[in-house]
Scaffold this motif. Structure first.
Motif, PDB file in Angstrom:
ATOM      1  N   LYS A 146     -22.619   0.614 109.900  1.00 59.05           N
ATOM      2  CA  LYS A 146     -22.110   1.449 110.994  1.00 59.05           C
ATOM      3  C   LYS A 146     -20.976   0.786 111.765  1.00 59.05           C
ATOM      4  O   LYS A 146     -20.265   1.443 112.519  1.00 59.05           O
ATOM      5  CB  LYS A 146     -23.250   1.788 111.961  1.00 59.05           C
ATOM      6  N   GLU A 147     -20.792  -0.528 111.592  1.00 60.15           N
ATOM      7  CA  GLU A 147     -19.772  -1.254 112.345  1.00 60.15           C
ATOM      8  C   GLU A 147     -18.374  -0.930 111.813  1.00 60.15           C
ATOM      9  O   GLU A 147     -18.185  -0.639 110.635  1.00 60.15           O
ATOM     10  CB  GLU A 147     -20.022  -2.760 112.246  1.00 60.15           C
ATOM     11  N   SER A 148     -17.389  -1.011 112.681  1.00 57.99           N
ATOM     12  CA  SER A 148     -16.003  -0.801 112.270  1.00 57.99           C
ATOM     13  C   SER A 148     -15.442  -2.083 111.666  1.00 57.99           C
ATOM     14  O   SER A 148     -15.900  -3.193 111.987  1.00 57.99           O
ATOM     15  CB  SER A 148     -15.150  -0.386 113.472  1.00 57.99           C
ATOM     16  N   ASP A 149     -14.436  -1.941 110.794  1.00 55.54           N
ATOM     17  CA  ASP A 149     -13.825  -3.116 110.172  1.00 55.54           C
ATOM     18  C   ASP A 149     -13.253  -4.071 111.211  1.00 55.54           C
ATOM     19  O   ASP A 149     -13.348  -5.296 111.076  1.00 55.54           O
ATOM     20  CB  ASP A 149     -12.710  -2.674 109.213  1.00 55.54           C
ATOM     21  N   CYS A 150     -12.658  -3.517 112.263  1.00 57.78           N
ATOM     22  CA  CYS A 150     -12.046  -4.348 113.302  1.00 57.78           C
ATOM     23  C   CYS A 150     -13.096  -5.235 113.972  1.00 57.78           C
ATOM     24  O   CYS A 150     -12.899  -6.440 114.126  1.00 57.78           O
ATOM     25  CB  CYS A 150     -11.349  -3.463 114.331  1.00 57.78           C
ATOM     26  N   ASN A 151     -14.236  -4.656 114.361  1.00 58.61           N
ATOM     27  CA  ASN A 151     -15.278  -5.430 115.023  1.00 58.61           C
ATOM     28  C   ASN A 151     -15.917  -6.441 114.091  1.00 58.61           C
ATOM     29  O   ASN A 151     -16.229  -7.563 114.500  1.00 58.61           O
ATOM     30  CB  ASN A 151     -16.347  -4.498 115.591  1.00 58.61           C
ATOM     31  N   VAL A 152     -16.121  -6.048 112.825  1.00 56.83           N
ATOM     32  CA  VAL A 152     -16.707  -6.971 111.861  1.00 56.83           C
ATOM     33  C   VAL A 152     -15.813  -8.196 111.679  1.00 56.83           C
ATOM     34  O   VAL A 152     -16.288  -9.343 111.666  1.00 56.83           O
ATOM     35  CB  VAL A 152     -16.934  -6.267 110.505  1.00 56.83           C
ATOM     36  N   PHE A 153     -14.501  -7.951 111.557  1.00 54.96           N
ATOM     37  CA  PHE A 153     -13.580  -9.069 111.380  1.00 54.96           C
ATOM     38  C   PHE A 153     -13.527  -9.952 112.627  1.00 54.96           C
ATOM     39  O   PHE A 153     -13.528 -11.179 112.537  1.00 54.96           O
ATOM     40  CB  PHE A 153     -12.181  -8.550 111.047  1.00 54.96           C
ATOM     41  N   LYS A 154     -13.490  -9.340 113.802  1.00 59.13           N
ATOM     42  CA  LYS A 154     -13.440 -10.127 115.032  1.00 59.13           C
ATOM     43  C   LYS A 154     -14.685 -10.993 115.212  1.00 59.13           C
ATOM     44  O   LYS A 154     -14.600 -12.108 115.748  1.00 59.13           O
ATOM     45  CB  LYS A 154     -13.290  -9.192 116.248  1.00 59.13           C
ATOM     46  N   ALA A 193      -6.760   0.166 111.108  1.00 58.50           N
ATOM     47  CA  ALA A 193      -8.039   0.037 111.814  1.00 58.50           C
ATOM     48  C   ALA A 193      -8.193  -1.294 112.527  1.00 58.50           C
ATOM     49  O   ALA A 193      -9.071  -1.437 113.381  1.00 58.50           O
ATOM     50  CB  ALA A 193      -9.192   0.220 110.824  1.00 58.50           C
ATOM     51  N   PHE A 194      -7.373  -2.274 112.194  1.00 54.78           N
ATOM     52  CA  PHE A 194      -7.499  -3.602 112.782  1.00 54.78           C
ATOM     53  C   PHE A 194      -6.646  -3.721 114.037  1.00 54.78           C
ATOM     54  O   PHE A 194      -5.627  -3.041 114.193  1.00 54.78           O
ATOM     55  CB  PHE A 194      -7.092  -4.677 111.774  1.00 54.78           C
ATOM     56  N   ALA A 195      -7.067  -4.608 114.932  1.00 54.25           N
ATOM     57  CA  ALA A 195      -6.331  -4.834 116.175  1.00 54.25           C
ATOM     58  C   ALA A 195      -5.125  -5.732 115.912  1.00 54.25           C
ATOM     59  O   ALA A 195      -5.241  -6.765 115.261  1.00 54.25           O
ATOM     60  CB  ALA A 195      -7.248  -5.472 117.222  1.00 54.25           C
ATOM     61  N   LEU A 196      -3.977  -5.323 116.425  1.00 59.88           N
ATOM     62  CA  LEU A 196      -2.755  -6.095 116.247  1.00 59.88           C
ATOM     63  C   LEU A 196      -2.860  -7.427 116.980  1.00 59.88           C
ATOM     64  O   LEU A 196      -3.326  -7.511 118.111  1.00 59.88           O
ATOM     65  CB  LEU A 196      -1.563  -5.300 116.780  1.00 59.88           C
ATOM     66  N   ASN A 197      -2.425  -8.470 116.296  1.00 58.98           N
ATOM     67  CA  ASN A 197      -2.392  -9.811 116.861  1.00 58.98           C
ATOM     68  C   ASN A 197      -1.145 -10.489 116.343  1.00 58.98           C
ATOM     69  O   ASN A 197      -0.590 -10.067 115.323  1.00 58.98           O
ATOM     70  CB  ASN A 197      -3.662 -10.575 116.446  1.00 58.98           C
ATOM     71  N   LYS A 198      -0.690 -11.536 117.015  1.00 58.54           N
ATOM     72  CA  LYS A 198       0.523 -12.201 116.563  1.00 58.54           C
ATOM     73  C   LYS A 198       0.337 -12.876 115.205  1.00 58.54           C
ATOM     74  O   LYS A 198       1.319 -13.248 114.569  1.00 58.54           O
ATOM     75  CB  LYS A 198       0.999 -13.223 117.585  1.00 58.54           C
ATOM     76  N   LYS A 199      -0.928 -13.000 114.743  1.00 60.34           N
ATOM     77  CA  LYS A 199      -1.188 -13.553 113.425  1.00 60.34           C
ATOM     78  C   LYS A 199      -1.873 -12.545 112.504  1.00 60.34           C
ATOM     79  O   LYS A 199      -2.343 -12.904 111.434  1.00 60.34           O
ATOM     80  CB  LYS A 199      -2.034 -14.825 113.528  1.00 60.34           C
ATOM     81  N   LEU A 200      -1.916 -11.295 112.921  1.00 57.61           N
ATOM     82  CA  LEU A 200      -2.459 -10.221 112.074  1.00 57.61           C
ATOM     83  C   LEU A 200      -1.657  -8.956 112.360  1.00 57.61           C
ATOM     84  O   LEU A 200      -1.666  -8.447 113.476  1.00 57.61           O
ATOM     85  CB  LEU A 200      -3.949 -10.015 112.357  1.00 57.61           C
ATOM     86  N   PHE A 201      -0.952  -8.475 111.343  1.00 58.52           N
ATOM     87  CA  PHE A 201      -0.094  -7.300 111.494  1.00 58.52           C
ATOM     88  C   PHE A 201      -0.756  -6.063 110.913  1.00 58.52           C
ATOM     89  O   PHE A 201      -1.411  -6.118 109.866  1.00 58.52           O
ATOM     90  CB  PHE A 201       1.240  -7.508 110.764  1.00 58.52           C
ATOM     91  N   ARG A 202      -0.558  -4.945 111.605  1.00 62.96           N
ATOM     92  CA  ARG A 202      -0.889  -3.629 111.070  1.00 62.96           C
ATOM     93  C   ARG A 202       0.390  -2.792 111.132  1.00 62.96           C
ATOM     94  O   ARG A 202       1.339  -3.157 111.831  1.00 62.96           O
ATOM     95  CB  ARG A 202      -2.007  -2.992 111.881  1.00 62.96           C
ATOM     96  N   PRO A 203       0.459  -1.667 110.437  1.00 61.03           N
ATOM     97  CA  PRO A 203       1.693  -0.861 110.443  1.00 61.03           C
ATOM     98  C   PRO A 203       2.015  -0.301 111.828  1.00 61.03           C
ATOM     99  O   PRO A 203       1.140  -0.146 112.679  1.00 61.03           O
ATOM    100  CB  PRO A 203       1.373   0.263 109.455  1.00 61.03           C
ATOM    101  N   PHE A 204       3.295   0.032 112.020  1.00 56.72           N
ATOM    102  CA  PHE A 204       3.685   0.758 113.222  1.00 56.72           C
ATOM    103  C   PHE A 204       3.030   2.134 113.189  1.00 56.72           C
ATOM    104  O   PHE A 204       3.060   2.815 112.160  1.00 56.72           O
ATOM    105  CB  PHE A 204       5.202   0.925 113.288  1.00 56.72           C
ATOM    106  N   PRO A 205       2.426   2.584 114.294  1.00 55.65           N
ATOM    107  CA  PRO A 205       1.809   3.920 114.309  1.00 55.65           C
ATOM    108  C   PRO A 205       2.856   5.004 114.535  1.00 55.65           C
ATOM    109  O   PRO A 205       3.976   4.738 114.968  1.00 55.65           O
ATOM    110  CB  PRO A 205       0.849   3.826 115.500  1.00 55.65           C
TER     111      PRO A 205
END
Length: 305
Positions: A146-154, A193-205
């Motif tokens: 049930k967890e989101s990918d973003c929370n699991v990774f964090k 789905a992931f939170a943007l960080n200076k060491k983790l990029f996601r696409p421009f929305p």
């Protein structure tokens, strides 16, 4: 391998099982996606005996192969991964692609909705980072479906180090063709789905992007497809992932970890160039709504790229 008898201490019957038979059972189970009851008729052994053999062998495979095939990358390893990514897809300072995969389960006992995911089945999550050879470099297995990918990774050990800026990535360096510019960090690429960080990029929305941002999203999507393809190769070679595992979640975690390390073992030896079977065009780039608000410095780093 020597056909040496090994005593299985967990079996009810005091029998000696040859090593070769251990491997035949575990490979049949993982590669064919069959169940213990089917292996019972094939190998003429009890279902509980086969279950114990699979459990013990998965533990041994992980303990022996993980330090060899999936040890945590050093700073020099990250540099090698980044060089390979830039050579193949021209996305600079990229040290891996990250994403999550749902490992299908039968409904665990007394789990209520913990393992029930948005895809409408029960699962646990495999979170992984891969290199440009479709090998897993970091994995985390066992989070609730049930967890989101973003929370699991964090919440994973590696994610905590990444977001607290304690990961052993190489020092910042200038981007190719920008030798006099500002040094930029090494980064992971991920989905929206992931939170943007200076060491983790996601696409421009958004859908009304200028050409520079659309090209950036295209390049990032080319890099990110490596983790999608890695999961595809994993599930095609080890067909246990194409059915629901009829085991407890802790057992499923050990099976998944063994398959991931075997995946790396095979990838580094089969010599198959998977890029020959891929194609990706600008039409395949889609933009979707992301999660949360990113820090300003993370947006500035992405804008600079």
């Amino acid at each position: 391998m020597v056909d040496t008898p090994i005593r299985n201490s967990k079996c009810n019957a005091e029998k000696c099982v040859p090593q070769a038979k251990y491997l035949n059972i575990i490979i049949s189970y993982l590669a064919c996606g069959t169940h213990f009851s089917a292996l019972h008729f094939e190998f003429l052994m009890g279902v509980s005996t086969i279950s114990n053999i699979v459990l013990e062998t998965c533990e041994v495979i992980w303990d022996i192969l993980q330090p060899i095939e999936m040890s945590e990358p050093t700073t020099n390893d990250w540099l090698d991964i980044a060089s390979a990514y830039f050579e193949k897809i021209q996305f600079p300072n990229t040290v891996g692609a990250v994403d999550g995969k749902h490992i299908r389960l039968e409904c665990p006992k007394n789990s209520e909705s913990l393992y029930y995911n948005y895809k409408k089945f029960f699962s646990l999550i495999l979170m992984a980072i891969c290199d440009s050879n479709y090998c897993f470099r970091i994995i985390n297995v066992g989070s609730y479906g049930k967890e989101s990918d973003c929370n699991v990774f964090k919440m994973s050990p590696f994610g905590e180090k990444l977001y607290s800026d304690k990961v052993n990535f190489p020092p910042e360096r200038c981007l190719p063709g920008d030798d006099q510019g500002v040094p930029q960090p090494f980064i992971l690429v991920a989905a929206e789905a992931f939170a943007l960080n200076k060491k983790l990029f996601r696409p421009f929305p958004g859908r009304t992007l200028n050409d520079e941002r659309r090209i950036f999203n295209y390049r990032l999507s080319r890099a990110r497809q490596y983790i999608e393809c890695s999961f595809g190769i994993l599930s095609k070679k080890w067909r246990i992932f194409q059915t629901s595992m009829l085991v407890e979640p802790n057992f499923a975690v050990k099976i998944t970890k063994a398959c991931c390390v075997l995946h790396n073992f095979v990838r580094r030896r089969d010599g198959f160039n998977f890029e020959d079977s891929l194609s990706c065009g600008m039409d395949s780039v889609t933009e979707r709504r992301g999660v949360g608000n990113a820090q300003t410095n993370a947006k500035d780093v992405r804008e600079y790229f």
